[in-house]
Design a protein around this motif. Structure first.
Motif, PDB file in Angstrom:
ATOM      1  N   GLU A   6     -10.075  14.212   4.029  1.00  0.00           N
ATOM      2  CA  GLU A   6     -10.742  13.127   3.293  1.00  0.00           C
ATOM      3  C   GLU A   6      -9.782  11.999   2.929  1.00  0.00           C
ATOM      4  OE1 GLU A   6     -13.811  12.149   2.704  1.00  0.00           O
ATOM      5  OE2 GLU A   6     -14.417  13.786   4.033  1.00  0.00           O
ATOM      6  N   PRO A   7      -8.651  12.331   2.270  1.00  0.00           N
ATOM      7  CA  PRO A   7      -7.699  11.267   1.948  1.00  0.00           C
ATOM      8  C   PRO A   7      -7.181  10.508   3.178  1.00  0.00           C
ATOM      9  CG  PRO A   7      -6.928  13.418   1.119  1.00  0.00           C
ATOM     10  CD  PRO A   7      -8.291  13.623   1.643  1.00  0.00           C
ATOM     11  N   LEU A   8      -7.062  11.196   4.298  1.00  0.00           N
ATOM     12  CA  LEU A   8      -6.621  10.511   5.520  1.00  0.00           C
ATOM     13  C   LEU A   8      -7.658   9.496   5.981  1.00  0.00           C
ATOM     14  CD1 LEU A   8      -4.985  13.229   7.845  1.00  0.00           C
ATOM     15  CD2 LEU A   8      -3.902  11.135   6.984  1.00  0.00           C
ATOM     16  N   GLU A   9      -8.930   9.893   5.917  1.00  0.00           N
ATOM     17  CA  GLU A   9      -9.998   8.976   6.332  1.00  0.00           C
ATOM     18  C   GLU A   9     -10.020   7.751   5.429  1.00  0.00           C
ATOM     19  OE1 GLU A   9     -13.670  10.132   7.801  1.00  0.00           O
ATOM     20  OE2 GLU A   9     -13.085  12.204   8.235  1.00  0.00           O
ATOM     21  N   GLN A  10      -9.849   8.019   4.143  1.00  0.00           N
ATOM     22  CA  GLN A  10      -9.821   6.933   3.157  1.00  0.00           C
ATOM     23  C   GLN A  10      -8.623   6.001   3.398  1.00  0.00           C
ATOM     24  OE1 GLN A  10     -11.299   5.595   0.515  1.00  0.00           O
ATOM     25  NE2 GLN A  10      -9.476   4.509  -0.230  1.00  0.00           N
ATOM     26  N   ALA A  11      -7.454   6.580   3.595  1.00  0.00           N
ATOM     27  CA  ALA A  11      -6.242   5.776   3.826  1.00  0.00           C
ATOM     28  C   ALA A  11      -6.331   5.029   5.155  1.00  0.00           C
ATOM     29  CB  ALA A  11      -5.005   6.673   3.799  1.00  0.00           C
ATOM     30  N   ASN A  12      -6.953   5.648   6.132  1.00  0.00           N
ATOM     31  CA  ASN A  12      -7.161   4.982   7.425  1.00  0.00           C
ATOM     32  C   ASN A  12      -8.062   3.761   7.261  1.00  0.00           C
ATOM     33  OD1 ASN A  12      -7.220   5.083  10.571  1.00  0.00           O
ATOM     34  ND2 ASN A  12      -9.368   5.011   9.997  1.00  0.00           N
ATOM     35  N   ARG A  13      -9.116   3.954   6.472  1.00  0.00           N
ATOM     36  CA  ARG A  13     -10.074   2.862   6.241  1.00  0.00           C
ATOM     37  C   ARG A  13      -9.385   1.677   5.554  1.00  0.00           C
ATOM     38  NH1 ARG A  13     -13.618   5.605   3.068  1.00  0.00           N
ATOM     39  NH2 ARG A  13     -14.182   6.833   4.900  1.00  0.00           N
ATOM     40  N   GLN A  14      -8.465   1.994   4.673  1.00  0.00           N
ATOM     41  CA  GLN A  14      -7.769   0.939   3.935  1.00  0.00           C
ATOM     42  C   GLN A  14      -6.678   0.260   4.772  1.00  0.00           C
ATOM     43  OE1 GLN A  14      -5.270   2.205   0.679  1.00  0.00           O
ATOM     44  NE2 GLN A  14      -5.424   0.231  -0.365  1.00  0.00           N
ATOM     45  N   ASN A  40       0.825  -1.212   0.000  1.00  0.00           N
ATOM     46  CA  ASN A  40       0.000   0.000   0.000  1.00  0.00           C
ATOM     47  C   ASN A  40       0.858   1.260   0.000  1.00  0.00           C
ATOM     48  OD1 ASN A  40      -2.230  -1.617  -0.038  1.00  0.00           O
ATOM     49  ND2 ASN A  40      -2.826  -1.258   2.089  1.00  0.00           N
ATOM     50  N   PHE A  41       1.974   1.212   0.719  1.00  0.00           N
ATOM     51  CA  PHE A  41       2.886   2.366   0.719  1.00  0.00           C
ATOM     52  C   PHE A  41       3.457   2.562  -0.680  1.00  0.00           C
ATOM     53  CE2 PHE A  41       6.856   4.621   1.079  1.00  0.00           C
ATOM     54  CZ  PHE A  41       6.654   5.554   2.083  1.00  0.00           C
ATOM     55  N   GLN A  42       3.878   1.474  -1.316  1.00  0.00           N
ATOM     56  CA  GLN A  42       4.474   1.576  -2.651  1.00  0.00           C
ATOM     57  C   GLN A  42       3.462   2.076  -3.685  1.00  0.00           C
ATOM     58  OE1 GLN A  42       7.599   1.648  -2.999  1.00  0.00           O
ATOM     59  NE2 GLN A  42       7.942   0.938  -0.912  1.00  0.00           N
ATOM     60  N   THR A  43       2.223   1.626  -3.569  1.00  0.00           N
ATOM     61  CA  THR A  43       1.170   2.091  -4.479  1.00  0.00           C
ATOM     62  C   THR A  43       0.950   3.597  -4.310  1.00  0.00           C
ATOM     63  OG1 THR A  43       0.097  -0.065  -4.346  1.00  0.00           O
ATOM     64  CG2 THR A  43      -1.252   1.751  -5.151  1.00  0.00           C
ATOM     65  N   ALA A  44       0.916   4.045  -3.057  1.00  0.00           N
ATOM     66  CA  ALA A  44       0.735   5.474  -2.790  1.00  0.00           C
ATOM     67  C   ALA A  44       1.940   6.269  -3.300  1.00  0.00           C
ATOM     68  CB  ALA A  44       0.534   5.710  -1.289  1.00  0.00           C
ATOM     69  N   PHE A  45       3.125   5.736  -3.096  1.00  0.00           N
ATOM     70  CA  PHE A  45       4.341   6.406  -3.563  1.00  0.00           C
ATOM     71  C   PHE A  45       4.309   6.588  -5.080  1.00  0.00           C
ATOM     72  CE2 PHE A  45       8.701   6.050  -5.290  1.00  0.00           C
ATOM     73  CZ  PHE A  45       9.271   7.182  -4.724  1.00  0.00           C
ATOM     74  N   ALA A  46       3.861   5.538  -5.784  1.00  0.00           N
ATOM     75  CA  ALA A  46       3.836   5.567  -7.249  1.00  0.00           C
ATOM     76  C   ALA A  46       2.952   6.691  -7.785  1.00  0.00           C
ATOM     77  CB  ALA A  46       3.375   4.219  -7.791  1.00  0.00           C
ATOM     78  N   ILE A  47       1.911   7.056  -7.035  1.00  0.00           N
ATOM     79  CA  ILE A  47       1.048   8.156  -7.494  1.00  0.00           C
ATOM     80  C   ILE A  47       1.327   9.451  -6.711  1.00  0.00           C
ATOM     81  CG2 ILE A  47      -0.770   6.654  -8.413  1.00  0.00           C
ATOM     82  CD1 ILE A  47      -2.395   7.277  -5.828  1.00  0.00           C
ATOM     83  N   LEU A  51       2.436   9.222   4.463  1.00  0.00           N
ATOM     84  CA  LEU A  51       2.642   9.686   5.838  1.00  0.00           C
ATOM     85  C   LEU A  51       1.725   8.954   6.813  1.00  0.00           C
ATOM     86  CD1 LEU A  51       3.138  13.573   5.579  1.00  0.00           C
ATOM     87  CD2 LEU A  51       4.847  11.868   6.252  1.00  0.00           C
ATOM     88  N   LEU A  52       0.475   8.720   6.402  1.00  0.00           N
ATOM     89  CA  LEU A  52      -0.427   8.002   7.300  1.00  0.00           C
ATOM     90  C   LEU A  52       0.117   6.604   7.602  1.00  0.00           C
ATOM     91  CD1 LEU A  52      -3.713   7.904   8.445  1.00  0.00           C
ATOM     92  CD2 LEU A  52      -3.428   5.922   6.960  1.00  0.00           C
ATOM     93  N   ILE A  53       0.574   5.909   6.554  1.00  0.00           N
ATOM     94  CA  ILE A  53       1.063   4.537   6.756  1.00  0.00           C
ATOM     95  C   ILE A  53       2.330   4.534   7.620  1.00  0.00           C
ATOM     96  CG2 ILE A  53       2.057   2.500   5.632  1.00  0.00           C
ATOM     97  CD1 ILE A  53       0.153   3.031   3.248  1.00  0.00           C
ATOM     98  N   GLN A  54       3.340   5.298   7.226  1.00  0.00           N
ATOM     99  CA  GLN A  54       4.611   5.227   7.966  1.00  0.00           C
ATOM    100  C   GLN A  54       4.610   6.063   9.247  1.00  0.00           C
ATOM    101  OE1 GLN A  54       7.444   3.362   7.871  1.00  0.00           O
ATOM    102  NE2 GLN A  54       7.941   4.432   9.758  1.00  0.00           N
ATOM    103  N   SER A  55       4.318   7.366   9.116  1.00  0.00           N
ATOM    104  CA  SER A  55       4.544   8.248  10.266  1.00  0.00           C
ATOM    105  C   SER A  55       3.444   8.170  11.319  1.00  0.00           C
ATOM    106  CB  SER A  55       4.702   9.696   9.807  1.00  0.00           C
ATOM    107  OG  SER A  55       5.910   9.837   9.106  1.00  0.00           O
ATOM    108  N   LEU A  56       2.259   7.778  10.922  1.00  0.00           N
ATOM    109  CA  LEU A  56       1.213   7.632  11.943  1.00  0.00           C
ATOM    110  C   LEU A  56       1.035   6.170  12.343  1.00  0.00           C
ATOM    111  CD1 LEU A  56      -1.623  10.164  10.971  1.00  0.00           C
ATOM    112  CD2 LEU A  56       0.434  10.547  12.312  1.00  0.00           C
TER     113      LEU A  56
END
Ligand code: Y39
Ligand code: FE
Ligand code: FE
Ligand code: FE
Length: 239
Positions: free
Chosen positions: A173-181, A102-109, A116-121
């Motif tokens: 919004e993106p944080l809520e979405q990334a949190n949900r995932q 998921n981090f790599q997918t986010a990085f690619a776009i 930041l949500l995945i790693q830092s939080l």
């Protein structure tokens, strides 16, 4: 009198009963130690990738954080060696695979918010919870290392908090979405290591509680209200 009470309070009853040399302890340690080593290695590379995504003014900071993660990894490798444990790195790689993808997918776009949500939080809060729960039950060598490491993890968490706080309006919004995932993945990860963690004297309930407190506090600093925090931090947490 006060001294005696304090001495009793900091002595952990579970820690006293652990046999760090037993086959059972060392077997569980081969997986937990590997997870921590793999986690630190991935954190190192995640911060370097974040340095690529973020504006130049953050490059120096992010490289410094990455360097700290590399030092953490070396410290935990030493902890395993000290107990003559061989870390099960295959297990650890699989353990992190989903979050890693998921981090790599986010990085690619170039999705800084999700990275930041995945790693830092999420990962930092997971680390802070795990290390704080581990310290009182760790062997003396690992305790010393972990105490040094956990201080750094608060710095890493703070980096994400500050940036997301400064970009809250467009990140909400993106944080809520990334949190949900991603948060449900963490609860699944915790289930996978529950039995091993217990052998090391770490209770799942304590890990969940510590994580929730830390993560909730971070979401609050970033700008979420209590209602959002409750909803978000329990996402995917089944009984
Ligand atoms: O930012 C960091 O240093 C985090 C990578 C380290 C992750 C540590 C993950 C700990 C999970 C251990 C689970 C034990 C029950
Ligand atoms: Fe670290
Ligand atoms: Fe960390
Ligand atoms: Fe970290």
């Amino acid at each position: 009198m006060g001294l005696t009470l304090e001495a009793v309070a900091i002595k952990d009853p579970i820690g006293d009963q652990l046999d760090y040399q037993s086959a059972e302890y060392r077997d569980a340690y081969s997986r937990i130690n590997a997870i921590v080593i793999e986690g630190e290695a991935e954190a190192h590379s995640n911060y370097l990738q974040l340095a690529e995504l973020m504006p130049d003014k953050f490059t120096e900071d992010l490289k410094r954080l990455a360097k700290m993660e590399d030092r953490h990894k070396k410290g935990f490798i030493a902890c395993g060696k000290n107990l003559s444990v061989t870390p099960d790195m295959d297990f650890a790689e699989k353990f992190f695979a989903e979050l890693h993808n998921n981090f790599q997918t986010a990085f690619a776009i170039k999705d800084i918010v999700t990275c930041l949500l995945i790693q830092s939080l999420i990962i930092e809060c997971f680390a802070i919870a795990a290390y704080n729960i581990y310290i009182p039950v760790a062997d003396a060598f690992a305790r010393k290392i972990t105490e040094g490491v956990v201080k750094d993890e608060y710095t890493h968490l703070n980096f994400g908090e500050v940036w997301l706080q400064n970009h809250f309006a467009e990140s909400k919004e993106p944080l809520e979405q990334a949190n949900r995932q991603n948060l449900p993945i963490v609860w699944q990860m915790l289930n996978q290591v529950e039995a091993d963690a217990k052998v090391l004297g770490m209770e799942k309930e304590a890990l969940v509680e510590d994580f929730m407190i830390q993560y909730g506090e971070s979401l609050g600093k970033i700008g979420f209200n209590t209602r959002d925090i409750m909803r978000m931090s329990a996402m995917g947490l089944a009984g």
